[in-house]
Scaffold this motif. Sequence first.
Motif, PDB file in Angstrom:
ATOM      1  N   ALA A  86       0.843  -1.204   0.000  1.00 44.85           N
ATOM      2  CA  ALA A  86       0.000   0.000   0.000  1.00 44.85           C
ATOM      3  C   ALA A  86       0.875   1.249   0.000  1.00 44.85           C
TER       4      ALA A  86
ATOM      5  N   ALA B 279       1.324   3.744  -3.327  1.00 47.38           N
ATOM      6  CA  ALA B 279       0.817   5.104  -3.143  1.00 47.38           C
ATOM      7  C   ALA B 279       1.940   6.133  -3.280  1.00 47.38           C
ATOM      8  N   TYR B 280       3.109   5.783  -2.751  1.00 47.45           N
ATOM      9  CA  TYR B 280       4.260   6.701  -2.849  1.00 47.45           C
ATOM     10  C   TYR B 280       4.564   6.964  -4.312  1.00 47.45           C
TER      11      TYR B 280
ATOM     12  N   SER C 245      -2.150   4.662  -6.669  1.00 47.05           N
ATOM     13  CA  SER C 245      -2.298   3.212  -6.604  1.00 47.05           C
ATOM     14  C   SER C 245      -3.170   2.690  -7.737  1.00 47.05           C
TER      15      SER C 245
ATOM     16  N   VAL D 133      -3.010  -0.632   6.954  1.00 49.60           N
ATOM     17  CA  VAL D 133      -2.813  -0.654   5.496  1.00 49.60           C
ATOM     18  C   VAL D 133      -3.324   0.651   4.884  1.00 49.60           C
TER      19      VAL D 133
ATOM     20  N   ALA E 122      -0.925   3.407   5.795  1.00 49.44           N
ATOM     21  CA  ALA E 122       0.317   3.280   5.004  1.00 49.44           C
ATOM     22  C   ALA E 122       0.114   3.878   3.614  1.00 49.44           C
ATOM     23  N   ARG E 123      -1.053   3.627   3.049  1.00 51.23           N
ATOM     24  CA  ARG E 123      -1.362   4.179   1.734  1.00 51.23           C
ATOM     25  C   ARG E 123      -1.343   5.714   1.768  1.00 51.23           C
ATOM     26  N   CYS E 124      -1.996   6.293   2.765  1.00 51.14           N
ATOM     27  CA  CYS E 124      -2.003   7.758   2.901  1.00 51.14           C
ATOM     28  C   CYS E 124      -0.596   8.296   3.092  1.00 51.14           C
ATOM     29  N   LEU E 125       0.194   7.611   3.922  1.00 53.49           N
ATOM     30  CA  LEU E 125       1.550   8.094   4.184  1.00 53.49           C
ATOM     31  C   LEU E 125       2.388   8.045   2.909  1.00 53.49           C
ATOM     32  N   GLY E 126       2.168   6.999   2.118  1.00 50.43           N
ATOM     33  CA  GLY E 126       2.860   6.924   0.828  1.00 50.43           C
ATOM     34  C   GLY E 126       2.457   8.075  -0.081  1.00 50.43           C
ATOM     35  N   GLU E 127       1.161   8.327  -0.148  1.00 52.49           N
ATOM     36  CA  GLU E 127       0.667   9.427  -0.985  1.00 52.49           C
ATOM     37  C   GLU E 127       1.264  10.770  -0.577  1.00 52.49           C
ATOM     38  N   ARG E 128       1.449  10.963   0.740  1.00 50.59           N
ATOM     39  CA  ARG E 128       1.969  12.242   1.223  1.00 50.59           C
ATOM     40  C   ARG E 128       3.483  12.319   1.110  1.00 50.59           C
ATOM     41  N   GLY E 129       4.142  11.177   0.805  1.00 52.35           N
ATOM     42  CA  GLY E 129       5.609  11.186   0.725  1.00 52.35           C
ATOM     43  C   GLY E 129       6.282  11.206   2.088  1.00 52.35           C
TER      44      GLY E 129
END
Lengths: 380, 380
Positions: free
Chosen positions: A63, A67-68, A72, B38, B41-48
Amino acid sequence: MDERVREHAEILVDWSARVEAGDNVVLSVGPDAHDLAVAVARCLGERGANLLATYSSGELTRAYLRAYDGDSAVSEDEHDDRSSVAFDDDPAHELALLEETDVFLSLGGGRNTSATADVPAETRQAYSSSRTGIRERRLGTRWVSTVHPTRSLAQQAGMAYEEYREFAYDAILRDWESLADEMARMKELLDDASTVRLVAGDTDLTMRIDGRTAVNSAASVAYDSHNLPSGEVFTAPYATEGEVTFDVPMTVRGESVRNVRLVFENGEVVDHDADEGADVIAEVLGTDEGARRLGELGVGMNRGIDRYTDNILFDEKMGETIHLALGRAYDACLADGESGTDSAVHVDLIADVSENARLEVDGDIVQRNGRFRWEDEFEE
Amino acid sequence: MDERVREHAEILVDWSARVEAGDNVVLSVGPDAHDLAVAVARCLGERGANLLATYSSGELTRAYLRAYDGDSAVSEDEHDDRSSVAFDDDPAHELALLEETDVFLSLGGGRNTSATADVPAETRQAYSSSRTGIRERRLGTRWVSTVHPTRSLAQQAGMAYEEYREFAYDAILRDWESLADEMARMKELLDDASTVRLVAGDTDLTMRIDGRTAVNSAASVAYDSHNLPSGEVFTAPYATEGEVTFDVPMTVRGESVRNVRLVFENGEVVDHDADEGADVIAEVLGTDEGARRLGELGVGMNRGIDRYTDNILFDEKMGETIHLALGRAYDACLADGESGTDSAVHVDLIADVSENARLEVDGDIVQRNGRFRWEDEFEE
């Protein structure tokens, strides 16, 4: 609690990681490794070590990475059009943690061994590259990797759950001290020798090993061994000549490979073939120059592992097998300042030597049809 | 994934913790909080942001603490005869991690809210005392605590699982910006006022609050608020006079308390009683001098929380309730250099003010029968 879980934890903490009072321990816990984690926590408490548990989940990683990497919902094709993702190098909090860590215990065990299957390869690679410093710190601790036998690993092995647990504990709950003593014989033979020859079926391969040091991989940091289970003796061969067939099935980069055949001249693969997965072998061989040379010759000596389960942690230690790895050699096998095979890859391939096979060290037969010459059943 | 889990994660990351690119985030994951982890984690990835997940399990903690404390088979009686356990102070690896951490997100959610019930109180206390530096570092980050609605929490609330999920998401998935605006009115009233009087049934209690600053606890670090859900405005009262009955049931130190009645003179409890749990209230009051004074007056303003669920994270924010805490006041309510109630304890007690009740601020009725004077339904 199942007594075997408790024994597994005790072997991990005492034999493998040599935990002592005051050690700062990181316990990396897979989502389904909870029961083992509880047993390990108990041991760590008994020893007076300091415990921090981390959570290692493929689903979290997937995830986060997807997303990073933008969105996704983006397809892998679209990803391929973009430049690689820029992850922050070695985040300071994780680096600081590992700088103060004495022991790193990884308890694998998830719910799906394909949990990260749809993370683009370039994203994985970029993430991994961004964490070089973290990885080095971790490898600088007394680290040990093991797995809790889960339903997901049973499925990967094609086994029922209880059947798989029996298998895994047969592999893990060994008399390691006694196996270490037996493996010491093999290490001594290899350390003193110049050449190794493997003859089996249509295999006839010769390698030089003089100047190289074998590792008695007895599942303990005291033996430079970081896997539980372990049970192999390995060294770093060179100047390989001849042909070899690997008849134990493998999964390499997510692809099945079967009956890989390699032809060596002057230490380098000059021809290759496979009944299945020839493409992925070609891909591995094409990585760099080192990927066409051997980095490891390993002798599997853990007879608790009596079958292939599609998990390299177990497969390469299987009794009565020999494995060879294309790519990088381990520093532990090289003299100070000596450079062995260098490569971005290290891909193990395994041959069954339980029948119609012999291993010669400096011309003397050391193993025949899976039995070593110091075993009663051996007849020269 | 349930859309509500995704929304919960987004509120936590964006509204509550104000995560930005490059933040070093520790995500503390309870054993049954995986799905929320999960989504986060997705949000944290999106925010970098940079993610390290830790594993927070009562069962691990129990196994570790009991084993550290000598022998997990030792009974509590025998423990009581021994001097307290010596844990290492602030283990360096965990301290180093938190020194480099910007955001600490705690996702509660286990399988048994009594998972540590048989850890001796002195062992808990010794462990907690050994971690003062770690706790301070954690409280120095942008920390937020939330819970993933689990079956175990549903059971504690006496609710079916799906029913509990509805309840929890009603409490969590609010329009926080709008609630923050409404709570700002209450904060302003309290900040400007000298006295508060609560009249309800046989309750008639007067407190002074002049010089004190109210916190608009809007579930965001931007509001000095570290719980999700939140939805309360609280300040630090003093010079309390009168009598109060707390009719919302509570669990205090593992004991049920019901209809606690306190009588105050000169700011201090001079008499107390309860239909149930009088002993544990006496124990709390006997802790130290501050334990007999109030540290907090809180106005519950989250109408998504419409019932008692035996979880203080939710209960104290319940709409149409007032809570008071015996013991320690929060620094955020005190002027620089001012000292409020100091104590080793902070025990919240809750009164339902939805009927036959009024809250007066400097003599003006601000809330009557649960409705605020700025609400349409309010009739003076």
